[in-house]
Motif scaffolding. Sequence first.
Motif, PDB file in Angstrom:
ATOM      1  N   UNK A  89       0.820  -1.216   0.000  1.00 47.28           N
ATOM      2  CA  UNK A  89       0.000   0.000   0.000  1.00 47.28           C
ATOM      3  C   UNK A  89       0.850   1.261   0.000  1.00 47.28           C
ATOM      4  N   UNK A  90       1.898   1.285   0.832  1.00 44.65           N
ATOM      5  CA  UNK A  90       2.742   2.483   0.930  1.00 44.65           C
ATOM      6  C   UNK A  90       3.515   2.712  -0.379  1.00 44.65           C
ATOM      7  N   UNK A  91       3.905   1.635  -1.050  1.00 43.30           N
ATOM      8  CA  UNK A  91       4.583   1.772  -2.340  1.00 43.30           C
ATOM      9  C   UNK A  91       3.608   2.310  -3.387  1.00 43.30           C
ATOM     10  N   UNK A  92       2.366   1.855  -3.324  1.00 41.25           N
ATOM     11  CA  UNK A  92       1.351   2.378  -4.239  1.00 41.25           C
ATOM     12  C   UNK A  92       1.121   3.871  -3.994  1.00 41.25           C
ATOM     13  N   UNK A  93       1.158   4.285  -2.731  1.00 43.64           N
ATOM     14  CA  UNK A  93       1.023   5.712  -2.403  1.00 43.64           C
ATOM     15  C   UNK A  93       2.092   6.523  -3.138  1.00 43.64           C
ATOM     16  N   UNK A  94       3.343   6.056  -3.073  1.00 45.95           N
ATOM     17  CA  UNK A  94       4.433   6.765  -3.743  1.00 45.95           C
ATOM     18  C   UNK A  94       4.188   6.832  -5.251  1.00 45.95           C
ATOM     19  N   UNK A  95       3.761   5.719  -5.832  1.00 47.66           N
ATOM     20  CA  UNK A  95       3.505   5.689  -7.281  1.00 47.66           C
ATOM     21  C   UNK A  95       2.446   6.705  -7.683  1.00 47.66           C
ATOM     22  N   UNK A  96       1.412   6.839  -6.854  1.00 47.96           N
ATOM     23  CA  UNK A  96       0.326   7.762  -7.171  1.00 47.96           C
ATOM     24  C   UNK A  96       0.675   9.212  -6.828  1.00 47.96           C
ATOM     25  N   UNK A  97       1.501   9.388  -5.807  1.00 47.32           N
ATOM     26  CA  UNK A  97       1.783  10.741  -5.312  1.00 47.32           C
ATOM     27  C   UNK A  97       2.934  11.435  -6.032  1.00 47.32           C
ATOM     28  N   UNK A  98       3.843  10.660  -6.615  1.00 47.25           N
ATOM     29  CA  UNK A  98       5.088  11.218  -7.145  1.00 47.25           C
ATOM     30  C   UNK A  98       4.856  12.369  -8.130  1.00 47.25           C
ATOM     31  N   UNK A  99       3.839  12.269  -8.954  1.00 47.25           N
ATOM     32  CA  UNK A  99       3.577  13.322  -9.942  1.00 47.25           C
ATOM     33  C   UNK A  99       2.764  14.481  -9.370  1.00 47.25           C
ATOM     34  N   UNK A 100       2.304  14.326  -8.126  1.00 43.58           N
ATOM     35  CA  UNK A 100       1.475  15.370  -7.519  1.00 43.58           C
ATOM     36  C   UNK A 100       2.229  16.149  -6.433  1.00 43.58           C
ATOM     37  N   UNK A 101       3.441  15.715  -6.143  1.00 40.45           N
ATOM     38  CA  UNK A 101       4.247  16.373  -5.108  1.00 40.45           C
ATOM     39  C   UNK A 101       4.613  17.784  -5.554  1.00 40.45           C
ATOM     40  N   UNK A 102       4.341  18.765  -4.692  1.00 35.89           N
ATOM     41  CA  UNK A 102       4.739  20.144  -4.982  1.00 35.89           C
ATOM     42  C   UNK A 102       5.560  20.702  -3.822  1.00 35.89           C
ATOM     43  N   UNK A 103       5.956  21.946  -3.932  1.00 34.13           N
ATOM     44  CA  UNK A 103       6.808  22.551  -2.905  1.00 34.13           C
ATOM     45  C   UNK A 103       6.131  22.588  -1.540  1.00 34.13           C
ATOM     46  N   UNK A 135       2.666   9.045  11.874  1.00 34.44           N
ATOM     47  CA  UNK A 135       1.386   8.902  11.173  1.00 34.44           C
ATOM     48  C   UNK A 135       1.125  10.109  10.278  1.00 34.44           C
ATOM     49  N   UNK A 136       1.449  11.296  10.785  1.00 29.07           N
ATOM     50  CA  UNK A 136       1.237  12.519  10.000  1.00 29.07           C
ATOM     51  C   UNK A 136       2.061  12.478   8.713  1.00 29.07           C
ATOM     52  N   UNK A 137       3.310  12.025   8.833  1.00 31.35           N
ATOM     53  CA  UNK A 137       4.195  11.937   7.663  1.00 31.35           C
ATOM     54  C   UNK A 137       3.562  11.062   6.581  1.00 31.35           C
ATOM     55  N   UNK A 138       3.122   9.876   6.974  1.00 28.28           N
ATOM     56  CA  UNK A 138       2.531   8.959   6.004  1.00 28.28           C
ATOM     57  C   UNK A 138       1.158   9.432   5.523  1.00 28.28           C
ATOM     58  N   UNK A 139       0.428  10.135   6.377  1.00 22.37           N
ATOM     59  CA  UNK A 139      -0.881  10.665   5.978  1.00 22.37           C
ATOM     60  C   UNK A 139      -0.743  11.764   4.929  1.00 22.37           C
ATOM     61  N   UNK A 140       0.303  12.580   5.049  1.00 22.60           N
ATOM     62  CA  UNK A 140       0.538  13.629   4.050  1.00 22.60           C
ATOM     63  C   UNK A 140       0.726  13.000   2.677  1.00 22.60           C
ATOM     64  N   UNK A 141       1.509  11.930   2.638  1.00 22.42           N
ATOM     65  CA  UNK A 141       1.738  11.242   1.368  1.00 22.42           C
ATOM     66  C   UNK A 141       0.451  10.578   0.870  1.00 22.42           C
ATOM     67  N   UNK A 142      -0.287   9.952   1.791  1.00 20.44           N
ATOM     68  CA  UNK A 142      -1.534   9.297   1.398  1.00 20.44           C
ATOM     69  C   UNK A 142      -2.538  10.310   0.857  1.00 20.44           C
ATOM     70  N   UNK A 143      -2.608  11.477   1.487  1.00 23.18           N
ATOM     71  CA  UNK A 143      -3.498  12.539   0.999  1.00 23.18           C
ATOM     72  C   UNK A 143      -3.097  12.985  -0.410  1.00 23.18           C
ATOM     73  N   UNK A 144      -1.777  13.069  -0.647  1.00 18.94           N
ATOM     74  CA  UNK A 144      -1.270  13.512  -1.943  1.00 18.94           C
ATOM     75  C   UNK A 144      -1.583  12.500  -3.042  1.00 18.94           C
ATOM     76  N   UNK A 145      -1.711  11.228  -2.658  1.00 18.73           N
ATOM     77  CA  UNK A 145      -2.052  10.200  -3.654  1.00 18.73           C
ATOM     78  C   UNK A 145      -3.453  10.417  -4.215  1.00 18.73           C
TER      79      UNK A 145
END
Length: 222
Positions: A89-103, A135-145
């Motif tokens: 699941x966490x790897x899928x988050x990165x795959x989905x979030x990578x193109x949405x990451x901003x400053x 949890x906050x760290x991982x939630x930020x990434x999950x939200x970005x996905x």
Amino acid sequence: MNIEERQSLQQKVYIHLKEAINEQIYKPGDILNERKVSAELEVSRTPVREAFKALEAEDVVEYIPYRGVMVKSLSVDDLKHIFQIREALEILVIKLAIDKINNETIRRLQQCVQSQEDLKDNAGNRIQEFIKLDMEFHNILADTSDNPFLKQLILDMRDKVARLGITALYSGPQRFYETIDEHRAIVSALKADDSKLSLQAMEQHIRNTYDNAMRYIETLSK
């Protein structure tokens, strides 16, 4: 009391009970008494009963005839299976979030890691704060996905691990420093827009977390 008020009260009781279970106030095998919980929370027994039913539907508790509602236990094998799912699941988050990451996302992630850094030397005494920042760290990434179902699945996996009363952070102070370094590696890879390195950093972080959790379990059995 109207329907909305009753549902709101039931939700508050549900959240209280679930947090108490996740934080090991109520441990696996503990019996939850409806009358006692209602007295402690100063509510009627109806919202407590409804909260019990919601937790039972999530497989968090089970009804034991003539005894009451018991907090369910999980095994070491369960921990292994949970982390297998969480890694995917966490790897899928990165795959989905990578193109949405901003400053702004990078700033929030860095701020979260810095808060952990500020805690690290005293984290053993403030472990729940450190866990919430994790949890906050991982939630930020999950939200970005931008996938709420994925985020909920990850939260469910974390809840299951919490019910075991096990966190990799219990394996020793060194894990606090390792967690920070691993989080920094994830942020650095994301900032560089390096998809491969981001995936590797997250995979290594989850596997290290699992290995340290298992190491803690081994110390308990000695």
